[in-house]
Design a protein around this motif. Structure first.
Motif, short mmCIF file in Angstrom:
data_model
loop_
_atom_site.label_atom_id
_atom_site.label_comp_id
_atom_site.label_asym_id
_atom_site.label_seq_id
_atom_site.Cartn_x
_atom_site.Cartn_y
_atom_site.Cartn_z
N GLY A 37 0.43 -1.36 0.48
CA GLY A 37 0.18 0.22 -0.23
C GLY A 37 0.54 1.27 0.40
N TYR A 38 0.01 2.35 -0.81
CA TYR A 38 1.62 3.39 -0.63
C TYR A 38 0.04 4.62 -0.49
CZ TYR A 38 3.09 0.91 -4.10
OH TYR A 38 4.13 -0.08 -5.03
N THR A 39 1.28 5.54 0.42
CA THR A 39 0.34 6.65 1.35
C THR A 39 1.26 8.14 1.58
OG1 THR A 39 -1.33 7.54 3.36
CG2 THR A 39 1.20 6.07 3.04
N ALA A 40 0.55 9.27 0.98
CA ALA A 40 1.17 10.19 1.01
C ALA A 40 0.26 11.44 1.46
CB ALA A 40 1.91 10.77 -0.31
N SER A 41 0.13 12.07 2.72
CA SER A 41 -0.45 13.14 3.49
C SER A 41 -0.61 14.64 2.40
CB SER A 41 -0.15 12.97 4.75
OG SER A 41 1.55 13.82 5.27
N LYS A 42 -1.43 15.02 3.08
CA LYS A 42 -1.68 16.36 2.49
C LYS A 42 0.10 17.23 2.94
CE LYS A 42 -6.44 17.73 2.27
NZ LYS A 42 -7.30 17.46 2.65
N LYS A 43 0.62 16.93 3.72
CA LYS A 43 2.06 17.61 4.20
C LYS A 43 2.99 17.69 3.05
CE LYS A 43 1.99 16.63 9.39
NZ LYS A 43 2.78 16.21 10.19
N VAL A 44 2.96 16.48 2.56
CA VAL A 44 3.69 16.24 1.40
C VAL A 44 2.71 17.23 -0.24
CG1 VAL A 44 4.29 14.72 -1.03
CG2 VAL A 44 4.02 14.08 1.70
N GLY A 45 2.46 17.66 -0.07
CA GLY A 45 1.64 18.50 -0.96
C GLY A 45 0.44 18.67 -1.42
N ASN A 46 0.09 19.08 -2.64
CA ASN A 46 -1.04 19.46 -3.22
C ASN A 46 -1.20 18.21 -3.43
OD1 ASN A 46 -0.28 18.96 -5.82
ND2 ASN A 46 -0.27 21.28 -6.07
N ALA A 47 -3.02 17.18 -4.63
CA ALA A 47 -2.57 16.02 -5.18
C ALA A 47 -1.53 15.16 -6.42
CB ALA A 47 -4.65 16.51 -6.02
N VAL A 48 -1.04 16.85 -7.04
CA VAL A 48 -0.54 16.26 -8.55
C VAL A 48 0.78 16.08 -7.40
CG1 VAL A 48 1.04 17.30 -9.69
CG2 VAL A 48 -1.65 18.12 -9.95
N VAL A 49 1.17 16.58 -6.60
CA VAL A 49 2.42 16.22 -6.15
C VAL A 49 2.28 15.24 -5.60
CG1 VAL A 49 3.80 16.54 -4.13
CG2 VAL A 49 3.23 18.44 -5.55
N ARG A 50 1.36 14.91 -4.66
CA ARG A 50 0.68 13.27 -3.67
C ARG A 50 0.77 12.40 -4.84
NH1 ARG A 50 -3.36 16.62 -0.92
NH2 ARG A 50 -4.78 15.38 -2.31
#
Length: 114
Positions: A37-50
């Motif tokens: 599974g893969y996850t990226a929170s909003k701290k990483v950036g906007n939807a494009v970045v995540r």
């Protein structure tokens, strides 16, 4: 592919973890299956970045999947994943896989960054 919240929580609570500057890996050894599974929170950036970060993580796991052991994997994108060059991220991925003991045939910690 891990999809359910309960599956992610099981890996977080019972699995081993390792962190680098761009990736956090949670690994739960289970015989007979490989799920990821893969996850990226909003701290990483906007939807494009995540989404780009998750694509990079998928590409890395595809590259290393023949040499990793069976189990459940959760890759967590950190802010550095988007900014760093792919070779640096590949080295970080290899590092966290070895740290958790997920990389098959790794017995010593001497060459973690090679």
């Amino acid at each position: 592919m891990l999809k359910l919240h309960s599956e992610f929580q099981r890996v977080y609570q019972r699995g081993k973890n390792a962190h680098s500057t761009s990736i956090a890996l949670f690994y739960l050894p289970l015989a007979g299956e490989k799920k990821v599974g893969y996850t990226a929170s909003k701290k990483v950036g906007n939807a494009v970045v995540r989404n780009r970060c998750k694509r990079r993580l998928r590409a890395l796991f595809d590259e290393f999947s023949p040499s990793v052991q069976d189990g459940w994997y959760v890759f967590v994108a950190k802010k550095g994943l988007f900014d760093n060059p792919f070779d640096t991220v590949r080295r970080d991925c290899k590092y966290v896989l070895k740290r958790t003991g997920a990389m098959a045939g790794v017995s010593d910690d001497k060459n973690l960054l090679s």
